[in-house]
Design an enzyme around this catalytic site. Structure first.
Site: not given
Length: 348
Positions: A16, A37-38, A85, A103
């Site tokens: 996404i 990013s990790r 989140h 969402k």
């Protein structure tokens, strides 16, 4: 904010995030300046893919903390799984960044309320990334239906589902990450009904559950809402079947059809000819196209990006298209659906 481009950072590099980045490139006054990013290699690959389209270099960060600390980022798009989140948004607020969060905002109502409270405490903009509410076609439908152009809505039906074939570690099937059809797909028909009918007076649901250790998540869920004036909505979300992905609104003047309702490319109203009595069969009239009020940007993510840009330039801390009260109302509905059906996540 000044007339300079709004500078965006993307937190996480999944599917996404790529879709979002492609639409962001199409929004005037928006610039992708950083990604986090990790894994540094993942951020570097993501940045390299879009670097040539941005008009400037994209900074690649090997941690979320480094991303939100980047002074060249105004607003962060959170693209991680639902369960992460709240921690991700808290990190961004503490670094002074505004936030657009995928969402649903969180897994639970309590976490969503905490996130909204954090936004107010830090005086930062927060919006749930509900692109359907920002979609020009949906907004035109919402406005014209409220004005009475298509009669009084009596029933909304919306369904969204596809067969999920993934490993148990995938976010769709992993309870630790907020697995289930309700949170990932059910939020769309619930939002669509809310946009057209207002806040539900009551909500009932049935679900097909999968038990995993101390958790249970829904493979499919069917929901019914009762709204003001006697209007009803029937909604369905599934990870085990292919649904139409469509919505329909039945009114006392005809029928509105919305294929791919969460990001429609076409909306039509088919008026019903007035009948002399209940036995008459006058039949439908010619369909009427419901045109968007403004162009759809990319797949539609561009319109929510443009809305965030507008709000930031005007100094708003929440969007009138996706206000906090709406987000919390829908979280409250999902909490009730979870209670009725037995959906629960680890630690609950």
């Amino acid at each position: 904010m000044s007339a300079e481009p709004v500078r965006w950072g993307i937190l996480a590099t999944g599917k996404i995030a790529h879709t979002f980045a492609r639409d962001l490139m199409l929004v005037p006054g928006a610039a992708l300046t950083a990604v986090g990013s990790r894994r540094l290699a993942s951020a570097q690959a993501f940045a390299a893919e879009y670097d040539g389209d941005t008009g400037g270099p994209i900074a690649a960060h090997g941690s979320y903390a480094e991303l939100v600390a980047d002074p060249n980022v105004d607003v962060v798009y959170i693209a991680t799984p639902h369960a992460l989140h709240l921690d991700n948004v808290r990190l961004a607020f503490e670094a002074g960044k505004h936030v657009l969060c995928e969402k649903p905002l969180t897994i639970s109502l309590a976490d969503a309320e905490e996130m909204v409270a954090l936004a107010r405490e830090h005086r930062r903009f927060l919006m749930e990334a509900m692109w359907t509410a920002c979609h020009p076609g949906v907004r035109a439908l919402q406005r014209r239906l409220a004005a009475g152009e298509f009669g009084t809505p009596r029933h909304v039906h919306a369904e969204l589902g596809f067969v999920v074939q993934a490993s148990p570690e995938d976010r769709m099937l992993n309870p630790d990450l907020g697995a289930g059809a309700l949170l990932d797909m059910g939020i769309y028909p619930l939002t669509f009904a809310h946009l057209l009918l207002g806040e539900a007076r009551s909500m009932t649901a049935q679900a097909d559950l999968r038990e995993v250790d101390d958790a249970a998540f829904d493979l499919s869920v069917a929901m019914t809402g009762a709204y003001a004036g006697g209007a009803l909505a029937t909604m369905h979300a599934s990870m085990t079947s292919w649904t139409s992905g469509a919505a329909a609104i039945a009114t006392d003047a005809g029928r509105i059809d919305v294929p791919e309702f969460h990001h429609p490319t076409r909306i039509t109203f088919t008026p019903q000819a007035q009948m002399a009595d209940w036995t008459a069969d006058a039949g439908p009239l010619e369909p009427i196209e419901i045109e968007p009020d403004e162009p759809v940007i990319g797949r539609g993510y561009g319109n929510e990006i443009a809305e965030v840009n507008r709000c930031l330039r005007e100094g708003l801390l929440e969007s009138p298209l996706v206000p906090h009260t709406q987000t919390l109302t829908l979280m409250r509905q999902m909490e009730e659906i979870r209670r009725q059906t037995g959906i629960r996540y680890p630690g609950e």
